[in-house]
Structure formats: structure tokens, C-alpha cells
Design a protein around this motif. Structure first.
Motif, PDB file in Angstrom:
ATOM      1  N   ARG A  45       0.885  -1.755   0.078  1.00 54.47           N
ATOM      2  CA  ARG A  45      -0.217  -0.057   0.270  1.00 54.47           C
ATOM      3  C   ARG A  45       1.089   1.296  -0.470  1.00 54.47           C
ATOM      4  O   ARG A  45       1.057   2.008  -0.347  1.00 54.47           O
ATOM      5  N   PHE A  46       1.897   1.102   0.590  1.00 55.64           N
ATOM      6  CA  PHE A  46       2.833   2.931   0.872  1.00 55.64           C
ATOM      7  C   PHE A  46       3.693   2.723  -0.452  1.00 55.64           C
ATOM      8  O   PHE A  46       3.557   3.231  -0.825  1.00 55.64           O
ATOM      9  N   PHE A  47       4.008   1.883  -1.408  1.00 55.68           N
ATOM     10  CA  PHE A  47       4.802   1.161  -2.560  1.00 55.68           C
ATOM     11  C   PHE A  47       3.685   1.810  -3.063  1.00 55.68           C
ATOM     12  O   PHE A  47       3.718   3.145  -4.563  1.00 55.68           O
ATOM     13  N   TRP A  48       2.386   1.260  -3.422  1.00 58.64           N
ATOM     14  CA  TRP A  48       1.050   1.676  -4.743  1.00 58.64           C
ATOM     15  C   TRP A  48       1.125   3.120  -4.095  1.00 58.64           C
ATOM     16  O   TRP A  48       0.517   3.808  -4.906  1.00 58.64           O
ATOM     17  N   LEU A  49       0.896   3.715  -2.981  1.00 56.54           N
ATOM     18  CA  LEU A  49       0.608   5.813  -2.604  1.00 56.54           C
ATOM     19  C   LEU A  49       1.815   6.470  -3.200  1.00 56.54           C
ATOM     20  O   LEU A  49       1.238   7.219  -3.561  1.00 56.54           O
ATOM     21  N   ASN A  50       2.466   5.827  -3.145  1.00 52.24           N
ATOM     22  CA  ASN A  50       4.067   7.059  -3.349  1.00 52.24           C
ATOM     23  C   ASN A  50       4.087   7.007  -4.909  1.00 52.24           C
ATOM     24  O   ASN A  50       4.211   7.976  -5.181  1.00 52.24           O
ATOM     25  N   SER A  51       3.704   5.946  -5.280  1.00 56.37           N
ATOM     26  CA  SER A  51       4.007   6.060  -6.551  1.00 56.37           C
ATOM     27  C   SER A  51       3.010   6.434  -7.379  1.00 56.37           C
ATOM     28  O   SER A  51       3.046   7.102  -8.640  1.00 56.37           O
ATOM     29  N   LYS A  52       1.597   6.056  -7.273  1.00 56.05           N
ATOM     30  CA  LYS A  52      -0.109   6.562  -8.333  1.00 56.05           C
ATOM     31  C   LYS A  52       0.104   8.075  -7.406  1.00 56.05           C
ATOM     32  O   LYS A  52      -0.747   8.325  -8.205  1.00 56.05           O
ATOM     33  N   LEU A  53       0.040   8.463  -6.168  1.00 59.96           N
ATOM     34  CA  LEU A  53      -0.750   9.796  -5.766  1.00 59.96           C
ATOM     35  C   LEU A  53       0.150  10.802  -6.645  1.00 59.96           C
ATOM     36  O   LEU A  53      -0.652  11.532  -7.089  1.00 59.96           O
TER      37      LEU A  53
END
Length: 428
Positions: free
Chosen positions: A215-223
């Protein structure tokens, strides 16, 4: 000597079963699979469609649509028909909630940290840490060309256009009701920024059963890709930002504790890398504070003053017992029937107590006795009793607090033990 240079072995005596509950939580999430997509749809739809008569916005709406117009048009496919019908039923039921019931429903949707009263095992390998922004915890949902943020009690904080998926009515926005986003945020008023601390759903894809690491990886890459972190504009009212997240080793903990951030700090948050996003209190997310990283370490009263004696809020059960908000609850005492009848109290009431001179007594890490003095009922906006970990954290802050040097030293001890195990394996 600088705090981060302390490396002496240290082990605080256990004052709770927090470590055991951490292990149970990890086992439970591996065994019990839930319909995460259903949960995400229900949460998103309910946040958008909560009856406006229940709560008033804190500022004028930036878009004049009524909330009933914001219901996402969920596409019903043959293989998902039952699920979507169940979504609609849950949304209708939740959107009709009022008062305490509404506050309790929304408060249960957030993943709420326990307070760190014991240092977790493998903290330096299995956990992240970051400085928590001071502000209002809320869910942010973008769907159907608008964005809404709601506080823990369900009240609307803002309704605004954003660069989040389907968060504004522009030519580029998706018109599909399936394209929605749910973010777990803290709204930081000084710079009018939503600091995103977790991602629950992105572009219609539920992340409930994804690990914190993903979730943290996705958050930092997508936002950043959406432009949500850009400066505000006509189609993007508020700025969103991520927070600096570190592996909780000695260097990462020191960076989170002492490093500069663009917001006011309110303690540290520790997140287990393997944890799924689960609603309610969880020992897989922990909050810790001291006077160097938070303005408010000890709870204050309604006037903003630190009371002479610690105050706790407990729930009155049907048998007169006084319980915390934990599942299962921890019992702190019992009121006799005569006192309950004389004061007109009822089961389910939240009651405020002061911890008197007798304090709290523990046996083998469990609460044995609490010296409580009844003060009255808390503010009506209160939805839940205190958690056990919060009561114990506040108690230890006043008596023998868990200091940052204790956390550093426990991590050092854990590393030494890990090295010894590795040496034994190599020798074998």
C-alpha cells in the motif's frame, strides 16, 4: 550523549499482552479472507451519501450539488449482481444512521492505532515509522466528479474538486461509478494540506487485503502521477502530500524522530509491514509520543489544561462493569446497582473517571485493580470509550514512561539476538 548513540541492552517488563495480540492479528488476517471490494464500495458510497440533515459542513460547499446526486452509479454485472445489491443495502442502512450510531459506524471504518506500551519484537525489520502530522484524521473519497472528506464522526469536512481519480468534473475525468478512490488522511490546517498516511482504494481497486508494504509503495508511486500533489487550482482545491516513511531501523527511527518535516508533528506512527488495512483498533499500528515530537503528550481537559489526576472514559455494561473499547473489552471495575439507579445511568453510557491515589495495579502484565473516582459523563460527541493501550500509555507517561532511548535500546537488543541466532545457524 546523543539519544541515537544509546545502544545498551534494555528490556522493559511486560505490562500488557500487546505482543500476543499482534501475533493473533497477523494470523487472523491470513486465515480470514473477506470481500474487500465490497467493503471499499460500501465505504465510498456511504461517505458520499450520508444524509446531509445529520451533519453540517464546516465551510460552504464548493460545488452546489446535493449529496443525493453524488451516489456512484455502480455497474451491475451478472456475476456481481448479488454483491452490488448487498452494497446498496449496506449503503442505505449506514446512510440512515444518526447521532451516536453514525459516529460509531464511521469511527469503526478507520484503521486506528493502539498506543505503544511495549516495544514490538522485530521492530527494526518488520516495521515502518514516520512522524504523524497534527490535524484532523479523515477519509477522503473521490467519485463521480467530486471529492468529499469526512471526519471520524461522519461529519463532512470539505467537498471540493481534486486531481484524484474521478475527483473533478473535467473532460479527462472518468464517468464510471467504478472509478473511485479512498484515502486515509490527516488534514493539516496551517498549510491546508491533506497528508495521506494510507491508501484504501485506488481507481476502483480495493487495497484492504494488501500488505502495508504494498500500500505504501502504491501510494507513493500513484499519488504523484495524478497531479494531486501539485499546488491548488480551479480543478484542484486542496494540495495532497505523502509523508516521509522510513524503515524502522536505528537510522530510520532517528530520521522520523528528529528530522525536519513541512508539518507540525504529533508523535510517531509505527506500521507493521505485513499488516492488511483492518477497520478499528489494531496492535499492528502503534502511536507513540513524547514532549520532543508532540505538543500534547498528556491528555488535557475541555479547557486545554492538564488535570492533576489522569482521566479515563469507560463504557457501562449491562452488568455494571466498566469496560474499554477493545475487542474483547478490558474491565476496569464495576458500579453497584444502587449507584446506577441513583444517578440514572444506563448500559451503553460513556462515563468519565479520575484515577485516584491507588492508581492501577498489574499482575503478570494484566490489570488487576483500578482506583477510579466517578466524575460524570463526557462530551456527547464522544463515540467510544478509551482503549486499554491509551489508558496505560497515559498512565505510564505520568509515572514511568516508555522513552525514546528505551525504543533504541530494545531495537539494539533485538539486533544482537538476531545476530546470535544467525551465528548458531552458521555453526550448525
Amino acid at each position: 550523549m546523543a539519544t541515537h548513540e544509546l545502544r545498551r541492552p534494555f528490556k522493559r517488563p511486560a505490562i500488557s499482552d500487546q505482543q500476543r495480540r499482534r501475533e493473533i492479528s497477523l494470523q487472523r488476517q491470513a486465515q480470514n479472507r473477506r470481500d474487500a471490494q465490497h467493503q471499499a464500495r460500501c465505504l465510498a458510497s456511504t461517505i458520499l451519501t450520508l444524509q446531509p440533515a445529520q451533519y453540517e459542513p464546516t465551510e460552504p460547499d464548493l460545488q452546489p450539488q446535493s449529496e443525493t446526486e453524488l451516489i456512484p452509479e455502480l455497474e451491475i454485472e451478472s456475476q456481481e449482481q448479488r454483491r452490488d445489491l448487498r452494497d446498496i443495502d449496506d449503503v442505505i442502512q449506514a446512510s440512515r444512521l444518526k447521532g451516536v450510531e453514525a459516529r460509531q459506524w464511521f469511527a469503526k471504518q478507520l484503521m486506528l492505532p493502539e498506543w505503544m506500551i511495549d516495544v514490538p519484537e522485530r521492530l527494526n525489520t518488520d516495521w515502518y515509522v514516520f512522524a504523524r502530522p497534527a490535524g484532523k484524521r479523515c477519509f477522503v473519497v473521490s467519485s463521480n466528479g467530486t471529492t468529499i472528506s469526512r471526519l471520524r464522526n461522519g461529519s463532512m469536512l470539505h467537498r471540493f474538486p481534486s486531481a484524484l481519480p474521478n475527483g473533478a468534473r473535467t473532460s479527462k475525468s472518468s464517468q464510471s461509478g467504478q472509478s473511485y478512490c479512498i484515502l486515509d488522511c490527516i488534514f493539516h490546517e496551517p498549510d491546508q494540506t491533506y497528508y495521506v498516511i494510507d491508501m484504501v482504494c485506488w481507481a476502483g481497486m480495493s487495497l484492504y487485503e494488501c500488505t502495508t508494504e504494498f500500500r505504501f509503495f502504491w501510494l507513493n508511486s500513484k499519488l504523484v502521477e495524478t497531479g494531486a500533489c501539485d499546488v491548488p487550482s480551479s480543478y484542484h482545491k486542496f494540495r495532497f502530500s505523502t509523508v516521509p516513511i522510513y524503515n524502522c531501523d536505528q537510522e530510520g527511527l532517528n530520521a522520523a524522530y528528529t528530522g525536519p518535516v513541512p508539518y507540525v508533528k504529533d508523535g510517531l506512527l509505527f506500521c507493521n509491514k505485513h499488516a492488511h488495512y483492518q477497520s478499528g483498533n489494531t496492535p499492528l499500528m502503534l502511536v507513540w509520543k513524547d514532549e520532543n515530537c508532540s505538543q500534547y503528550v498528556i491528555d488535557t481537559d475541555s479547557k486545554g489544561q492538564v488535570p492533576n489526576k489522569q482521566q479515563v472514559v469507560l463504557e457501562l455494561l449491562f452488568d455494571g462493569k466498566l469496560a474499554t473499547s477493545d475487542d474483547p473489552p478490558v474491565i476496569f471495575g464495576c458500579l453497584n446497582e444502587d449507584f446506577i439507579q441513583k444517578t440514572g445511568l444506563q448500559a451503553g453510557n460513556l462515563l468519565r473517571f479520575a484515577i485516584s491515589d491507588g492508581g492501577l495495579s498489574f499482575v503478570d502484565g494484566k490489570l488487576e485493580k483500578a482506583d477510579l473516582h466517578y466524575l460524570g459523563k463526557p462530551n456527547r460527541a464522544r463515540a467510544f470509550a478509551d482503549s486499554y493501550s491509551k489508558v496505560i500509555f497515559q498512565y505510564t507517561v505520568r509515572h514511568s514512561s516508555l522513552r525514546i532511548e528505551h525504543i533504541y535500546a530494545s531495537m539494539s537488543l533485538s539486533s544482537e539476538q538476531g545476530n546470535k541466532i544467525s551465528d548458531l545457524d552458521m555453526a550448525g
